[in-house]
Design a protein around this motif. Structure first.
Motif, mmCIF file in Angstrom:
data_model
loop_
_atom_site.group_PDB
_atom_site.id
_atom_site.type_symbol
_atom_site.label_atom_id
_atom_site.label_comp_id
_atom_site.label_asym_id
_atom_site.label_seq_id
_atom_site.Cartn_x
_atom_site.Cartn_y
_atom_site.Cartn_z
ATOM 1 N N ALA A 99 57.497 165.514 37.789
ATOM 2 C CA ALA A 99 56.129 164.801 37.609
ATOM 3 C C ALA A 99 55.621 164.260 38.743
ATOM 4 N N LEU A 100 56.380 164.565 40.058
ATOM 5 C CA LEU A 100 55.874 164.003 41.329
ATOM 6 C C LEU A 100 55.976 165.117 42.338
ATOM 7 N N GLN A 101 54.982 165.307 43.081
ATOM 8 C CA GLN A 101 54.941 166.301 44.116
ATOM 9 C C GLN A 101 54.849 165.525 45.236
ATOM 10 N N CYS A 102 53.650 165.240 45.787
ATOM 11 C CA CYS A 102 53.462 164.233 47.162
ATOM 12 C C CYS A 102 54.091 163.045 46.722
ATOM 13 N N GLY A 103 53.633 162.529 45.552
ATOM 14 C CA GLY A 103 54.299 161.016 45.209
ATOM 15 C C GLY A 103 53.110 160.069 45.551
ATOM 16 N N TYR A 104 51.940 160.577 45.762
ATOM 17 C CA TYR A 104 51.039 159.498 46.118
ATOM 18 C C TYR A 104 50.431 158.610 44.833
ATOM 19 N N CYS A 105 50.129 159.299 43.817
ATOM 20 C CA CYS A 105 49.710 158.530 42.545
ATOM 21 C C CYS A 105 51.031 157.987 41.720
ATOM 22 N N THR A 106 52.175 158.522 42.093
ATOM 23 C CA THR A 106 53.328 157.962 41.320
ATOM 24 C C THR A 106 53.391 156.672 41.075
ATOM 25 N N TYR A 136 44.377 159.338 38.867
ATOM 26 C CA TYR A 136 44.170 160.483 39.464
ATOM 27 C C TYR A 136 45.608 161.103 40.122
ATOM 28 N N CYS A 137 45.948 162.205 39.930
ATOM 29 C CA CYS A 137 47.026 163.006 40.573
ATOM 30 C C CYS A 137 46.323 164.024 41.508
ATOM 31 N N ARG A 138 46.320 163.975 42.677
ATOM 32 C CA ARG A 138 45.742 165.017 43.348
ATOM 33 C C ARG A 138 46.362 166.314 43.484
ATOM 34 N N CYS A 139 47.747 166.284 43.084
ATOM 35 C CA CYS A 139 48.630 167.454 43.040
ATOM 36 C C CYS A 139 48.561 168.076 41.758
#
Ligand SMILES: Cc1cc2nc3c(=O)[nH]c(=O)nc-3n(C[C@H](O)[C@H](O)[C@H](O)COP(=O)(O)OP(=O)(O)OC[C@H]3O[C@@H](n4cnc5c(N)ncnc54)[C@H](O)[C@@H]3O)c2cc1C
Ligand code: FES
Ligand code: FES
Lengths: 161, 293
Positions: A99-106, A136-139
């Protein structure tokens, strides 16, 4: 005019006293003055949710709050929630389900999801989506994020937490 | 972007806030929940010299019933409207509407006073107070005024408030016998500003409307109390009568065009909402079918 203003608040349980310019928003105060960089800044107008923190137990946008408005309040950031172990299971579920990719929104997602799980014990996917709709999750990891929140809710219900 | 520099004053009372506003005139801005003001300042659409923070004024917060009027303090937050038993009992329209205002983190800070003073034409609460026939209670350095909700909204982000005045409360007549409400909006995503919306209050007796107030929003520069509703009061609503009311409504609207919808689409959606509203309030699902011209 525009002179620094004294402010006293609790951040993750620790008392903080500072002098800040009125224009300094709470997100920048946490990140730059306190080096709590888990709180992310995306849009600075309340739309993306990356800066979500807890203020006196309720989630708020720290980019839409002046630091001086937090006078006397208790602020909890992702660092606080993480260190206390409050969301260890939710964090694990995020990792397990990708559920996390770049982690920015996490950080914002975790705090917002924990807020939902505090109010509703086993929310359905619609309720999860609705509660997270301001983040928002940009990924575009939404599907996996909803999976992780749903799995955590079920695990907590089984454990009777 | 960040807000430009400004001075900050934390008001200690309503009187103190009014003194500060009188002192600084239109160079000052009231800061309430900040959920519309801060984005505007961060985008540098606004750069006031001083913010007067009324956030700590307990005297402006709270929901009370006085006789047949529900008094909602200006600082009452969206989340308080959602959770309040008094609102659920006496003015359910506000609760139904607030569920569509922004997202939880924003509802925890945004206030009813801020929403009304901000007067975004796509905003839910202004249409609700118009439909509810509420009164806006205002205080200035020279004293207080009470303004009918229908007179309060003057245009996009424009109200009857003067720069040295505070919105202190909203008075809503409590829902009486037979009162019902309807709230629906079209939005791109739950929590977004509406493309078109309708907030309505009705009194239904023996299958007819004895009162019907339709507050449309996002169809013009301010919430619109539809005159077309008059056709449906004290009449047996037939499909033909409803079609006539829908045509009258379309004529009455002057919707704007933006990235979200054309004027024609907004007119169409307003007519759909009218039909759904009438069908739901009269519990006659057949009236909601078809849209007609
Ligand atoms: C991402 C996002 C999405 C949103 N979506 C929606 C939505 O779908 N629908 C909707 O309706 N709103 C929406 N909002 C706005 C939000 O609901 C705000 O809470 C509300 O519009 C403003 O209330 P506030 O208390 O935050 O006011 P503030 O931002 O503090 O103030 C707004 C304006 O009103 C003035 N003001 C405030 N209080 C008073 C008072 N008591 N007397 C006189 N003047 C006053 C201020 O000076 C300012 O000009 C959204 C906001 C964000 C950030
Ligand atoms: S940075 Fe605060 S909501 Fe985007
Ligand atoms: S994981 Fe990259 S923004 Fe959500």
């Amino acid at each position: 005019m525009n002179a620094p203003v004294p402010v006293s608040l609790l951040v993750n349980g620790e008392p903080i006293d500072a002098f800040v310019l009125p224009r300094l928003n709470l997100a920048d105060f946490l990140r730059e003055n306190l080096k709590l960089t888990g709180t992310h800044v995306g849009c600075e107008h309340g739309v993306c949710g990356a800066c979500t923190v807890r203020l006196d137990g309720e989630i708020v946008r720290s980019c839409l709050m002046l630091t001086v408005q937090a006078q006397g309040a208790s602020v909890e950031t992702i660092e606080g929630l993480s260190d206390s172990g409050e969301i260890a299971d939710l964090q694990a579920a995020f990792r397990e389900r990708n559920a996390l990719q770049c982690g920015y929104c996490t950080p914002g997602m975790l705090i917002t999801a924990q807020d939902l799980l505090k109010h509703v014990s086993v929310p359905d996917r619609r309720a999860i989506r609705e509660h997270l709709s301001g983040n928002y999750c940009r990924c575009t990891g939404y599907q996996a994020i909803v999976d992780a929140v749903e799995a955590t809710a079920k695990m907590r219900a089984e454990r009777g937490v | 972007m960040k807000a430009a520099a400004f001075a900050y004053a934390r008001a200690t009372s309503v009187v103190n806030a009014l003194e500060l506003l009188a002192m600084h005139g239109d160079k000052a801005k009231v800061l309430s929940g900040g959920q519309s003001l801060m984005p505007a300042m961060n985008l540098r659409l606004l750069s006031p010299d001083i913010l007067v923070d009324i956030g700590g004024l307990a005297e402006l917060r709270g929901i009370t019933v006085r006789g047949d009027v529900l008094v909602v303090g200006a600082l009452t937050r969206h989340v308080d409207l959602l959770r309040s038993p008094e609102i659920a009992l006496h003015a359910r329209l506000l609760r139904d509407a607030v569920a569509h205002v922004a997202h939880p983190a924003i509802r925890n800070r945004g206030t009813i006073g801020g929403s009304l003073a901000h007067a975004d034409p796509a905003s839910e609460l202004p249409a609700c107070v118009v439909a509810l026939d509420a009164t806006i209670v205002v205080r200035g350095s020279a004293g207080g005024r009470r303004i009918a909700a229908t007179e309060f909204f003057r245009g996009i982000y424009e109200t009857a408030l003067l720069p040295d005045e505070l919105l202190v409360a909203v008075e809503v007549p409590v829902a009486g016998q037979g009162s019902t409400f309807f709230f629906q909006e079209y939005a791109r995503r739950h929590g977004d500003y509406a493309v078109v919306g309708l907030a309505a209050r009705a009194v239904v007796a023996a299958g007819r409307f004895s009162a019907l107030r339709l507050g449309f929003f996002a169809v013009g520069d301010r919430p619109l109390l539809a005159v077309a509703a008059g056709k449906l009061i004290n009449a047996t609503v037939t499909p033909a009568l409803l079609a006539e009311a829908a045509t009258a409504l379309a004529d009455e609207l002057d919707p704007h065009e933006d990235q979200q919808a054309t004027a024609a689409m907004r007119r169409h959606l307003a007519m759909v909402l009218l039909r759904r509203c009438v069908a739901a309030l009269l519990a006659r699902p057949e009236l909601g079918m078809g849209v007609g011209k």
